[in-house]
Design a protein around this motif. Structure first.
Motif, PDB file in Angstrom:
ATOM      1  N   LYS A 139       0.818  -1.221   0.000  1.00 19.08           N
ATOM      2  CA  LYS A 139       0.000   0.000   0.000  1.00 19.08           C
ATOM      3  C   LYS A 139       0.848   1.266   0.000  1.00 19.08           C
ATOM      4  O   LYS A 139       0.411   2.326  -0.461  1.00 19.08           O
ATOM      5  CB  LYS A 139      -0.929   0.010   1.214  1.00 19.08           C
ATOM      6  CG  LYS A 139      -0.222   0.089   2.562  1.00 19.08           C
ATOM      7  CD  LYS A 139      -1.179   0.131   3.732  1.00 19.08           C
ATOM      8  CE  LYS A 139      -1.849  -1.195   3.959  1.00 19.08           C
ATOM      9  NZ  LYS A 139      -0.914  -2.224   4.480  1.00 19.08           N
ATOM     10  N   CYS A 140       2.088   1.136   0.490  1.00 24.78           N
ATOM     11  CA  CYS A 140       2.947   2.315   0.607  1.00 24.78           C
ATOM     12  C   CYS A 140       3.379   2.865  -0.747  1.00 24.78           C
ATOM     13  O   CYS A 140       3.883   3.995  -0.836  1.00 24.78           O
ATOM     14  CB  CYS A 140       4.174   1.979   1.452  1.00 24.78           C
ATOM     15  SG  CYS A 140       3.788   1.315   3.077  1.00 24.78           S
ATOM     16  N   GLN A 141       3.198   2.068  -1.796  1.00 21.01           N
ATOM     17  CA  GLN A 141       3.568   2.508  -3.141  1.00 21.01           C
ATOM     18  C   GLN A 141       2.395   3.123  -3.893  1.00 21.01           C
ATOM     19  O   GLN A 141       2.531   3.482  -5.062  1.00 21.01           O
ATOM     20  CB  GLN A 141       4.114   1.317  -3.920  1.00 21.01           C
ATOM     21  CG  GLN A 141       5.308   0.635  -3.260  1.00 21.01           C
ATOM     22  CD  GLN A 141       5.739  -0.603  -4.026  1.00 21.01           C
ATOM     23  OE1 GLN A 141       5.890  -0.584  -5.252  1.00 21.01           O
ATOM     24  NE2 GLN A 141       5.944  -1.695  -3.303  1.00 21.01           N
ATOM     25  N   THR A 142       1.234   3.235  -3.223  1.00 22.07           N
ATOM     26  CA  THR A 142       0.043   3.779  -3.869  1.00 22.07           C
ATOM     27  C   THR A 142      -0.247   5.190  -3.361  1.00 22.07           C
ATOM     28  O   THR A 142       0.435   5.704  -2.471  1.00 22.07           O
ATOM     29  CB  THR A 142      -1.180   2.893  -3.563  1.00 22.07           C
ATOM     30  OG1 THR A 142      -1.582   3.101  -2.200  1.00 22.07           O
ATOM     31  CG2 THR A 142      -0.852   1.421  -3.775  1.00 22.07           C
ATOM     32  N   ASN A 143      -1.285   5.803  -3.934  1.00 21.18           N
ATOM     33  CA  ASN A 143      -1.722   7.114  -3.456  1.00 21.18           C
ATOM     34  C   ASN A 143      -2.918   6.981  -2.517  1.00 21.18           C
ATOM     35  O   ASN A 143      -3.669   7.939  -2.317  1.00 21.18           O
ATOM     36  CB  ASN A 143      -2.068   8.029  -4.631  1.00 21.18           C
ATOM     37  CG  ASN A 143      -3.298   7.560  -5.389  1.00 21.18           C
ATOM     38  OD1 ASN A 143      -3.691   6.387  -5.293  1.00 21.18           O
ATOM     39  ND2 ASN A 143      -3.926   8.462  -6.135  1.00 21.18           N
ATOM     40  N   GLU A 144      -3.090   5.796  -1.952  1.00 22.87           N
ATOM     41  CA  GLU A 144      -4.201   5.578  -1.035  1.00 22.87           C
ATOM     42  C   GLU A 144      -3.813   6.012   0.376  1.00 22.87           C
ATOM     43  O   GLU A 144      -2.705   6.477   0.615  1.00 22.87           O
ATOM     44  CB  GLU A 144      -4.622   4.110  -1.084  1.00 22.87           C
ATOM     45  CG  GLU A 144      -5.151   3.704  -2.454  1.00 22.87           C
ATOM     46  CD  GLU A 144      -5.445   2.213  -2.559  1.00 22.87           C
ATOM     47  OE1 GLU A 144      -5.027   1.461  -1.662  1.00 22.87           O
ATOM     48  OE2 GLU A 144      -6.070   1.803  -3.552  1.00 22.87           O
ATOM     49  N   GLY A 145      -4.741   5.882   1.302  1.00 19.27           N
ATOM     50  CA  GLY A 145      -4.497   6.309   2.672  1.00 19.27           C
ATOM     51  C   GLY A 145      -4.821   7.786   2.849  1.00 19.27           C
ATOM     52  O   GLY A 145      -5.183   8.490   1.909  1.00 19.27           O
ATOM     53  N   TYR A 146      -4.677   8.257   4.072  1.00 13.94           N
ATOM     54  CA  TYR A 146      -4.960   9.661   4.369  1.00 13.94           C
ATOM     55  C   TYR A 146      -4.018  10.580   3.593  1.00 13.94           C
ATOM     56  O   TYR A 146      -2.813  10.390   3.582  1.00 13.94           O
ATOM     57  CB  TYR A 146      -4.806   9.936   5.864  1.00 13.94           C
ATOM     58  CG  TYR A 146      -5.854   9.274   6.733  1.00 13.94           C
ATOM     59  CD1 TYR A 146      -7.203   9.544   6.535  1.00 13.94           C
ATOM     60  CD2 TYR A 146      -5.498   8.393   7.737  1.00 13.94           C
ATOM     61  CE1 TYR A 146      -8.178   8.950   7.324  1.00 13.94           C
ATOM     62  CE2 TYR A 146      -6.464   7.795   8.539  1.00 13.94           C
ATOM     63  CZ  TYR A 146      -7.800   8.073   8.327  1.00 13.94           C
ATOM     64  OH  TYR A 146      -8.754   7.490   9.113  1.00 13.94           O
ATOM     65  N   PHE A 147      -4.593  11.574   2.935  1.00 15.46           N
ATOM     66  CA  PHE A 147      -3.821  12.588   2.197  1.00 15.46           C
ATOM     67  C   PHE A 147      -2.848  11.942   1.207  1.00 15.46           C
ATOM     68  O   PHE A 147      -1.725  12.408   1.008  1.00 15.46           O
ATOM     69  CB  PHE A 147      -3.048  13.497   3.163  1.00 15.46           C
ATOM     70  CG  PHE A 147      -3.900  14.114   4.236  1.00 15.46           C
ATOM     71  CD1 PHE A 147      -4.728  15.175   3.933  1.00 15.46           C
ATOM     72  CD2 PHE A 147      -3.872  13.636   5.527  1.00 15.46           C
ATOM     73  CE1 PHE A 147      -5.529  15.756   4.911  1.00 15.46           C
ATOM     74  CE2 PHE A 147      -4.670  14.199   6.514  1.00 15.46           C
ATOM     75  CZ  PHE A 147      -5.505  15.259   6.211  1.00 15.46           C
ATOM     76  N   GLY A 148      -3.314  10.845   0.569  1.00 20.02           N
ATOM     77  CA  GLY A 148      -2.435  10.048  -0.277  1.00 20.02           C
ATOM     78  C   GLY A 148      -1.812  10.807  -1.425  1.00 20.02           C
ATOM     79  O   GLY A 148      -0.619  10.648  -1.704  1.00 20.02           O
ATOM     80  N   ASP A 149      -2.603  11.626  -2.126  1.00 16.45           N
ATOM     81  CA  ASP A 149      -2.061  12.375  -3.264  1.00 16.45           C
ATOM     82  C   ASP A 149      -0.966  13.340  -2.817  1.00 16.45           C
ATOM     83  O   ASP A 149       0.044  13.524  -3.497  1.00 16.45           O
ATOM     84  CB  ASP A 149      -3.178  13.140  -3.979  1.00 16.45           C
ATOM     85  CG  ASP A 149      -4.132  12.202  -4.710  1.00 16.45           C
ATOM     86  OD1 ASP A 149      -3.705  11.095  -5.079  1.00 16.45           O
ATOM     87  OD2 ASP A 149      -5.315  12.571  -4.891  1.00 16.45           O
ATOM     88  N   PHE A 150      -1.173  13.979  -1.651  1.00 17.98           N
ATOM     89  CA  PHE A 150      -0.161  14.910  -1.142  1.00 17.98           C
ATOM     90  C   PHE A 150       1.098  14.154  -0.718  1.00 17.98           C
ATOM     91  O   PHE A 150       2.217  14.633  -0.904  1.00 17.98           O
ATOM     92  CB  PHE A 150      -0.729  15.695   0.044  1.00 17.98           C
ATOM     93  CG  PHE A 150      -1.842  16.641  -0.328  1.00 17.98           C
ATOM     94  CD1 PHE A 150      -1.560  17.873  -0.885  1.00 17.98           C
ATOM     95  CD2 PHE A 150      -3.161  16.295  -0.110  1.00 17.98           C
ATOM     96  CE1 PHE A 150      -2.578  18.749  -1.235  1.00 17.98           C
ATOM     97  CE2 PHE A 150      -4.192  17.160  -0.450  1.00 17.98           C
ATOM     98  CZ  PHE A 150      -3.902  18.395  -1.012  1.00 17.98           C
ATOM     99  N   ARG A 151       0.924  12.970  -0.141  1.00 18.56           N
ATOM    100  CA  ARG A 151       2.072  12.169   0.279  1.00 18.56           C
ATOM    101  C   ARG A 151       2.925  11.775  -0.918  1.00 18.56           C
ATOM    102  O   ARG A 151       4.153  11.922  -0.894  1.00 18.56           O
ATOM    103  CB  ARG A 151       1.596  10.925   1.034  1.00 18.56           C
ATOM    104  CG  ARG A 151       2.697   9.910   1.324  1.00 18.56           C
ATOM    105  CD  ARG A 151       2.183   8.738   2.148  1.00 18.56           C
ATOM    106  NE  ARG A 151       1.001   8.121   1.579  1.00 18.56           N
ATOM    107  CZ  ARG A 151       0.993   7.259   0.566  1.00 18.56           C
ATOM    108  NH1 ARG A 151       2.138   6.944  -0.030  1.00 18.56           N
ATOM    109  NH2 ARG A 151      -0.133   6.729   0.133  1.00 18.56           N
ATOM    110  N   VAL A 152       2.264  11.273  -1.962  1.00 17.41           N
ATOM    111  CA  VAL A 152       2.992  10.841  -3.150  1.00 17.41           C
ATOM    112  C   VAL A 152       3.717  12.018  -3.809  1.00 17.41           C
ATOM    113  O   VAL A 152       4.834  11.888  -4.312  1.00 17.41           O
ATOM    114  CB  VAL A 152       2.027  10.176  -4.158  1.00 17.41           C
ATOM    115  CG1 VAL A 152       2.722   9.918  -5.484  1.00 17.41           C
ATOM    116  CG2 VAL A 152       1.494   8.862  -3.582  1.00 17.41           C
TER     117      VAL A 152
END
Length: 426
Positions: free
Chosen positions: A14-27
């Motif tokens: 999952k760490c390689q995706t844009n999922e999770g909280y604020f995923g787009d900002f994290r990526v």
């Protein structure tokens, strides 16, 4: 803000995706909209990306973050104790007369028999609720409660069916739930609510909640992080504002808001606090709150208790800024707290980011809240006034909002049903 719903073979997938909280900002590695890097000490003006901004995003309600008296106590204490002492947990080697004195002073201010310190408000919430709620006890919780309360409730109940949620500030919904659980309850019922809801600024209807919890023989826990030091004739919080301080069974607050520090406390009857102190795992198995905070908090509490002028100025700043924005055509929610929520038709993430960047580029730093926290058709600017803001800073901020309105030809007519949905959480 997104949460992953997919299943993965490896927990790291999952760490390689844009999922999770604020995923787009994290990526994207964003440090502008999420986790912005501020370059100066808290105040009404702070540096961001090398430039000064009028700051409306810190919970420094009474303006005590840069108070010289508190700083002096902190410096002197740090010289004596360092940043670590006392060492160990309270039950082993971390207890001192200063810790006990602070607990006694906090209890007296909150008009409770006793109180217990925690290293963070978050830990206080989890430790307090989890220590008190046992097998077959039932939790009844407001739908808009803070994440820390949700986490505590989920941790505390062994059977998910014993966690019930009522519509935000809807007393009919609460009463129906209490009626339902009373038909089959085996043990106790604990109602969880905030005092002041920090995101929207509205207050829990504590007077009515107290009536209902008494009627249905429940207990009431209030997390008053945003009300403590701010609301009420003496700053005791939302319960004092409603005249029900004595009706709240467990009163909790963090020191991260008006007290501009870290830590928190729970206050209640002595036997309840004794139970929490000896059974809250987040207290028993945590190092004692460092002395630099304990002594500084004692001075802060003294200033908060004497802070009538600061509280008056805080609400004056809130009113001046709110009225100025309303005069420009912005919709500002009417609440009894000083928190300012400004709603603008929109909802598109890209548009909201443009607006935030415009404000920050022009010298105003604040938070912007968008879908899925609020309905898609709205964007909310969340503004935290402080007692230290000047009339010049207020006027400057109003002028920048005027420029934003004109630059983007903002259509400010609001569909009130959309705003209502925020406060009911439909």
């Amino acid at each position: 803000m997104q949460k992953t719903m997919q299943q993965y073979t490896d927990i790291f997938d999952k760490c390689q995706t844009n999922e999770g909280y604020f995923g787009d900002f994290r990526v994207a590695g964003d440090n502008y909209f999420v986790s912005p890097v501020l370059e100066s000490v808290p105040g009404t003006v702070m540096r961001f990306e090398g430039n000064d901004k009028v700051m409306w995003a810190t919970n420094n309600y009474l303006g005590l973050a840069d108070n010289n008296e508190i700083k002096q106590v902190a410096v002197e204490t740090a010289m004596e104790w360092g940043v670590s002492g006392p060492m160990g947990c309270r039950m082993v080697s971390g207890n001192t007369h200063e810790h006990i004195a602070l607990e006694e002073e906090l209890a007296a201010y909150a008009q409770k028999e006793s109180s217990v310190l925690f290293n963070f408000g978050y830990l206080g919430i989890i430790g307090t609720i989890a220590s008190l709620v046992g097998k077959d006890d039932i939790i009844v919780m407001d739908k808009l409660c803070h994440a820390s309360i949700i986490d505590a409730a989920r941790l505390a109940v062994s059977d998910p069916r014993n966690l019930r949620v009522f519509r935000h500030n809807d007393m009919d919904s609460l009463e129906k739930l209490l009626q339902t659980v009373n038909k089959t309850r085996k043990k106790g019922v604990l109602v969880l609510t905030e005092g002041v809801y920090g995101m929207t600024g509205d207050l829990a209807k504590l007077d009515r909640i107290c009536e209902l919890k008494d009627k249905y023989e429940a207990r009431l826990f209030v997390d008053d992080a945003h009300g403590f030091g701010v609301m009420g004739a003496h700053g005791r919080g939302a319960a004092e504002h409603f005249g029900v301080q004595d009706k709240v069974d467990i009163y909790l607050s963090t020191f991260a808001k008006a007290f501009t520090a870290i830590g928190g406390f729970s206050a209640a009857k002595k036997e309840v606090v004794d139970w929490i102190q000896y059974n809250a795992r987040t207290q028993i198995f945590a190092k004692s709150l460092p002395m630099v905070y304990v002594k500084s908090l004692r001075k802060t509490l003294e200033l908060v208790q004497e802070g009538h002028v600061r509280r008056e100025r805080l609400f004056e700043v809130s009113e001046l800024l709110s009225n100025g924005l309303r005069n420009l055509g912005y919709y500002v929610a009417q609440t009894a707290s000083p928190i300012i929520s400004v709603y603008v038709p929109g909802g598109d993430l890209a548009v909201g980011k443009y607006w935030v960047k415009f404000l920050r580029d022009h010298g105003v730093f604040l938070q912007c809240v968008m879908y899925p926290v609020i309905p898609k058709e709205l964007i909310m600017f969340r503004i935290i006034p402080t007692a230290s803001h000047t009339n010049e800073q207020i006027a400057f901020t109003i002028e920048i909002f005027k420029q934003l309105r004109d630059e983007y030809s903002l259509q400010l007519d609001i569909h009130l049903e959309a705003v209502d949905r925020i406060y009911s959480n439909d």
